[in-house]
Every structure is written in C-alpha cells, then in structure tokens.
Design a protein around this motif. Structure first.
Motif, mmCIF file in Angstrom:
data_model
loop_
_atom_site.group_PDB
_atom_site.id
_atom_site.type_symbol
_atom_site.label_atom_id
_atom_site.label_comp_id
_atom_site.label_asym_id
_atom_site.label_seq_id
_atom_site.Cartn_x
_atom_site.Cartn_y
_atom_site.Cartn_z
ATOM 1 N N ARG C 6 19.204 19.881 50.761
ATOM 2 C CA ARG C 6 19.881 20.180 52.030
ATOM 3 C C ARG C 6 19.222 19.432 53.178
ATOM 4 O O ARG C 6 19.892 18.877 54.041
ATOM 5 N N GLN C 9 20.342 15.901 53.194
ATOM 6 C CA GLN C 9 21.698 15.792 53.731
ATOM 7 C C GLN C 9 21.691 15.829 55.254
ATOM 8 O O GLN C 9 22.377 15.060 55.931
ATOM 9 N N VAL C 37 27.094 21.746 56.917
ATOM 10 C CA VAL C 37 26.436 23.049 56.999
ATOM 11 C C VAL C 37 26.657 23.645 58.391
ATOM 12 O O VAL C 37 27.176 22.987 59.281
#
Lengths: 204, 204, 204, 204
Positions: C6, C9, C37
């Motif tokens: 994450r 990203q 997100v």
DNA sequence: TATGAATGAGGCTTCATTCAT
DNA sequence: GATGAATGAAGCCTCATTCAT
C-alpha cells in the motif's frame, strides 16, 4: 457595518455556543451562523478558535468582576460588603447564564491556557474575599488565631460555595439574587451551628 | 486474561485520559494505547466512546460515594458525622485526582447525558448533607425556622464549598484531608462571624 | 493488503501528482484517489503532506543515484566512466519522468526542507563527477593548474548541462540515452572549440 | 501617484514574494502589504494572481534578455561574444536574485501557462547560442559534420550549464561574473579533455 | 479472545476575489 | 484613485467506528 459592532456580535454568539457545547464540541460554523456572518470573517477578526475562546473568557471575566465591584460600597462593614458582593454576583450570573457557563464549566475543561485565564479571575475574587475576612477580623479587634493559610482556605471555600449556589439558584430552584445572598451569609457568616440555635445573619 | 480485569485496565486508562483531556479532546486511540490493547477490543467491551465515558463516570461516582459512606460512623453527633464525611471526601479525591477531574471538571462539559449522571451522584451527597443538617436541627431541639427550601440551599453551598476546597487542597496548596475538613467545619459550622471572635469548631 | 505494498502504491501516486502539479498545487485528495485508497489511510501511513513529499524525494533520489552507480564500471578510464554515468542518468530520467520532475522542478520550489533534501542528492552526484575529473587529471599526469575551486565549478556546470539535456531529450526532441550522453561528452569533454575543427569524443 | 510607478512597485513586491515563496505559496495579501497598497488596488491594476505572475515573468525575462544583448558586441569572434554574453548573464542574475528565482525555479512549477512563457524566453537565448555555434563553425571553415540536431543539443547543454553555474555562483560559492564566465568557457569551449592537458580558453 | 487494515464525516483554517463607498 | 468589509470554495488533518481474519 463597523468592525467593533461586528466583533461584539461574534463574541455574543461565541459565548452562547461555547457556553452550551464546550470548547471542543463548539464548531466555528455554528458560531459564525449564529453571528450572522461568514466563517472567514470570524477568522479575520478573531484569528482562531483558541483566541476566540480566550476573548470570550476575558470579556465575561471582566464583566463579572466589574459587576461585583459596582455592587459593593466600601464604606460599610465587612459582612455588609460581602453580602452586597454576593448579591451582585448572583444577579450577574443569573442575567448572563451562558457567560457564567463559559467561565465556570467550560473554561476549566479546555486545557491549560484557558484554565490559567479563568484562574486569574478567580484569584481576583478570592483576594477580594480574603481582604474582607481580614477586615472583619480587624473590626472584631484582630483575632490573632486566624493564620493566613487558613484564611486562604476559608476564602476558597466561600467562593466555591457561592459558585455552587449560583448554579443551583439559576437552575433547578428559582431563587432571587437576594435570597441566595442571604442563604450564603447565614451559611458562611453565622455558620450552621448557630443557625441550629436560631441565630441568623441579617442585612439590617 | 479474564474479561473483568481487561475492562478494569481500560477504565483505568480511560479515566486517566478523560481526566486530563476532557471528553471531546480525548481520543480512543490514546485510551487504547494506554490500556495496552487494540482499539477494536475497547469497542468490543465498551461499545462506544459515549458508553465508555459513562462507565468512567459511574465507576468513579460509586467509588467516591462508597468512600464517604465508609468513613462516616452513624452513632455520633451530626457535626462529627459531617467532619468524618468531609475527611473521607478529601482523602478520596486526593488519592484519585483523575477520577475527581472526570467527575468535577469533565463530566459537566460533556453534554446532557453525562451531566445527568454526575448530577445524580451529587444529589446523593447533597441528600446526605441535608439529612445531617436536619438531624442537627433535631438534636438542637428542632429549630422551626429552618424551612426545607433554605436547608436545600445550605446543603448545596456546603457541597460546593467542599468541592472548591478539594481542588485547592490537592492543587496549589498542599493540605492534608484532615486539615481541609477542619477548615470546612470552621467555615460551615462555626461561621466566619464566630471565627472572628475566636470561636472555633473542634473535633474533640 | 499488506502495508508495504500500500505504501508503495501511495508513493507512486504521490510522485505522479507532485510531479505534475507541484507541492502546493497537489492535493491530498487527488493523491489518495489515484492511489485507490481513502485519505485517512494516506495520513495513517505517511503522516502529513510534508512527510509524504519528503518520502517521494528520498525515494526518487535514491533510485536515481542507485541507477547511476549501477551503470558505471569502475575499471575503465575516467571519460568512459563519465559516459556510462551519463547514459544511465538519461535512461533513468527517461523512464521515470514524474520522479525526475519531482527532483528537478518541484522539490526546488517547495521551501527549505525539501530543497535541502534534493541538494544533498545533487551534492552526491557532483562529488562523483568531481572525483572523475580529478581522476582524469591524474591519468593525464596531474595537471597542476586545475585548482580545486575551479574543479567544483566545472562539476556544477557539467551536472547542470546534463540536467538541462535530460529535460530537452525527454521533452521536445526525442533523443535516446546514448545519443544524449554522446552529445554531452562532445560538449563537455572535447569542448566546442575542438568540435569546430572536427575533433569529437568517441566511446570506442 | 502615477499609475506606472504604482505598477512598478507592485511588480517589485510580487517578484520578491513569488521568488521567495513560489506561485502557489505566495499570497496576494503579502504582496499587497509589501507593495504598500490595498489588495483591491492590486486587482484593479493587474487583474488576477495569474496575470500578476505572468507580468512578473515577462518583465524579468525581458530584463534578462536585454541585459545579455546589451553585453555582447557583434563585431568580435564567436567565442568572445559567448564570453561576453555569459558575463552579462551572470552579472544580471547576481543583481536580481528574486527575478532569477522567479524565472528559473518558480515559473517552472506553476503549471503550463507559466512554463510556456519562460520556455519562450529560454528559446530566445538558446537560439542566440545556436547562432553563435554556427557562426563559430563558419569561422572554422564550416565543419560539415555538425548537424543541426546536434547543435540544438549542444546549445541546450550550454544554457543548462550556465543556469546551474548561476545558482552555484550566487549561492554557496561567491564567484564573480567574470570568473564564472571564464569557468564556463574553459568547460564548454576548451572541453575537459583539453583542460586535462593544460589547454585553457582565454579572453585575451 | 484479539487485531491489522480501512474509511465516512466533519472540523479548523486560508485564500483569491469582489462590492460599496 | 483607493479601501474597509466581506465571502465561496477548497485544502489539510483527525477521529470514532467497523470489517475480515
């Protein structure tokens, strides 16, 4: 509209909202709306939520102290002065419940900077009461047993009692300022022990 | 680890954080971290921030009332009972400053539901004091002038004075529970007027 | 999804947005959306816009320096090493245009903390070039006239020229990394004066 | 005060603020205050933040190009012209650091419209350098191997090197315009390879 | 029993810009 | 020619709360 008046409007609204909700729970949106202005104007004039709250505290503290001072004559006996001060205090807090809530309930839970400000005001009142007690001792030919440390405690207790009575008188019970002041004098001046045997304090 | 103990840990942490920061400013993150558990566990056991705060208030209120009850013998005179209750009160608040902060400062600014809870506890104490005053009046052959409404005010004032002294004694000044209780009795039982002429209340 | 991935990203998205818009004009909303997100997650992992930008700068700076190091053999002559370094530099910036924009255009206008970070990286490259020039001087039997202060200026000029060529090669003109590196060597190693008379630098 | 002078004041302030803070971080408030006028006046004269920034870029770009043109005699050899242009460039950027910051650092991160404006100015300078290189080639009996595409790259590199040296000379190191220009000529005209064997470019 | 991962909602603050005088 | 007064819009950041494991 001139700046000074707008600022007063904003402070009025802020005292109302802070008094009801507390510092953290109050929102600048609600304050601005209640003041009838946009949020940026509030920031332009009062800079931040923190300064706005401080300004409320200062304004209400000064108003309260001024009201008490105005109600007390200085050429009367100490107990009489105390009674007059209490009457002015109860009358003022009854007239401005939100301002009183800001000072009494909300400023204390907002964190150090605000506590400091309200503590300063309280000290002023406590000092006044302390002075009255000392004056009374002099009038009664100076009781030497009353040490300074104890007087400080007595003054704290007296102020605390008055604060509690203010909440009670303006809330559940509906008691006039004079009644509340008389109750305070019976309690603090005569003492419960004397009340039991029928001795009361009287303002005459 | 058994559930009961975990819950106690969480409440300990919550009282500490709520006491220091206030209801709104406290964060569930900080509470969970201080309790040494993950946030979901706090929610599993205590459901929400609101319920957690209520639980804190209830626990601390019960502890305070219990401490006072435990400190008062019922087979002594009313003024003596009052003195014992005050001593227990000052001792307890000195021992648990965060719990006292939750009850005295924070619960009052958190909004209606919490205020109600702490008011209920206060009523219990006020009722106890009211009862003591009535008892004293009976002991002094029932002073008929003391009407119920006035007694209510006196009890409020007494409790308020004690609350103020608690903050003062545990904060700036460092005063023992017994000293504070004695100051209170001189103030509330003897009255300032009598102190001026040298009459004091004594626990002997 | 595991945290490390994450985070990658998010950094990818941030480099892209910061590279296109600049530090101030980039919005955390756009970055979060591009990363797929919610915004709070970005804050949970990377703390603030400032730290996020710093993280981008650091990542891209390390990647660039690593790419250059990886492209240079140490057992060849200094001019050859320079050519290999330039080739790696042009190849890397062509491959990661947004990362290069962050380092070259955006970090410089974001204020002191970011400038410091990118300056540190640039110093590393300048030091490498300085070392190569000194090495070359040694290979040519140590030209004693080249004082340190002048070498520093030459290295700055060389790096600046390469930076400018990178923007040009990847932008308007479409020039391969090797072509760009060769142009740089003709310019910096042979010098315009020699080019005029037909002398070129060659990698053979 | 006549409009032209007021506008100059505003542009001076704007260049200073934009140069220090960047386009986005600069605030119209700060610019107006630094210019000593009210914000509405800035809008009356310059319409918007975007146009104001554009005006800054245009003014500074024209001043820079004019300074270079003024420094170059046209009746000397190409390398001598280049040296004079570089000297003028370094002298001008040293004199107006905020203007140079606007052109070099800030305009590039402000988005397409501003980039276009500064790119246009840069093209003008690059074209001048390209012309000088071609001139030099002619002076050297027209080296036919120098294709146009390569000359474009060389000119880009030279301008980039000069830009980098400007930042370095006016920042960390304190180098005079003539020293910087000489370093540039040694680098770009003689080439590192020749410097290694003791051949330098000289302005005599 | 216990938690790492994730988010919807909302609050404070700032800024470019305009209007009435 | 010049300004005090005012705001719509948008950005950074935090928090209580839940889900999947």
């Amino acid at each position: 509209m001139p700046r000074a008046e707008r600022e007063r409007q904003m402070l009025d609204a802020a005292v109302r909202v802070f008094g009801k909700r507390g510092y953290r729970a109050a929102s600048m949106d609600e304050i601005a709306e209640l003041a009838g202005v946009s949020k940026p104007l509030v920031y332009l004039y009062l800079n931040s939520k923190e300064e706005l709250f401080s300004a409320c505290i200062r304004r209400e503290a000064q108003a309260l102290v001024a009201a008490i001072r105005a109600g007390v004559r200085t050429d009367v006996t100490a107990d009489r002065q105390l009674w007059e001060g209490l009457t002015a205090f109860f009358a003022h807090t009854a007239e401005r419940p939100d301002g009183w809530a800001v000072l009494h309930s909300q400023a204390r839970s907002g964190g150090d900077p605000f506590v400091a400000e309200v503590v300063a005001m309280r000290e002023e009142i406590v000092a006044f009461v302390t002075h009255l007690i000392a004056e009374a001792a002099r009038e009664a030919h100076d009781n030497p047993e009353l040490v300074e440390r104890e007087v400080a405690g007595l003054a704290q207790a007296l102020v605390g009692a008055a604060e509690a009575l203010a909440g009670w008188a303006n809330g559940d019970a509906s008691v006039s300022a004079k009644e509340a002041a008389t109750t305070m004098m019976n309690f603090a001046w005569s003492g419960l022990g004397n009340l039991m045997v029928g001795e009361r304090w009287s303002d005459r």
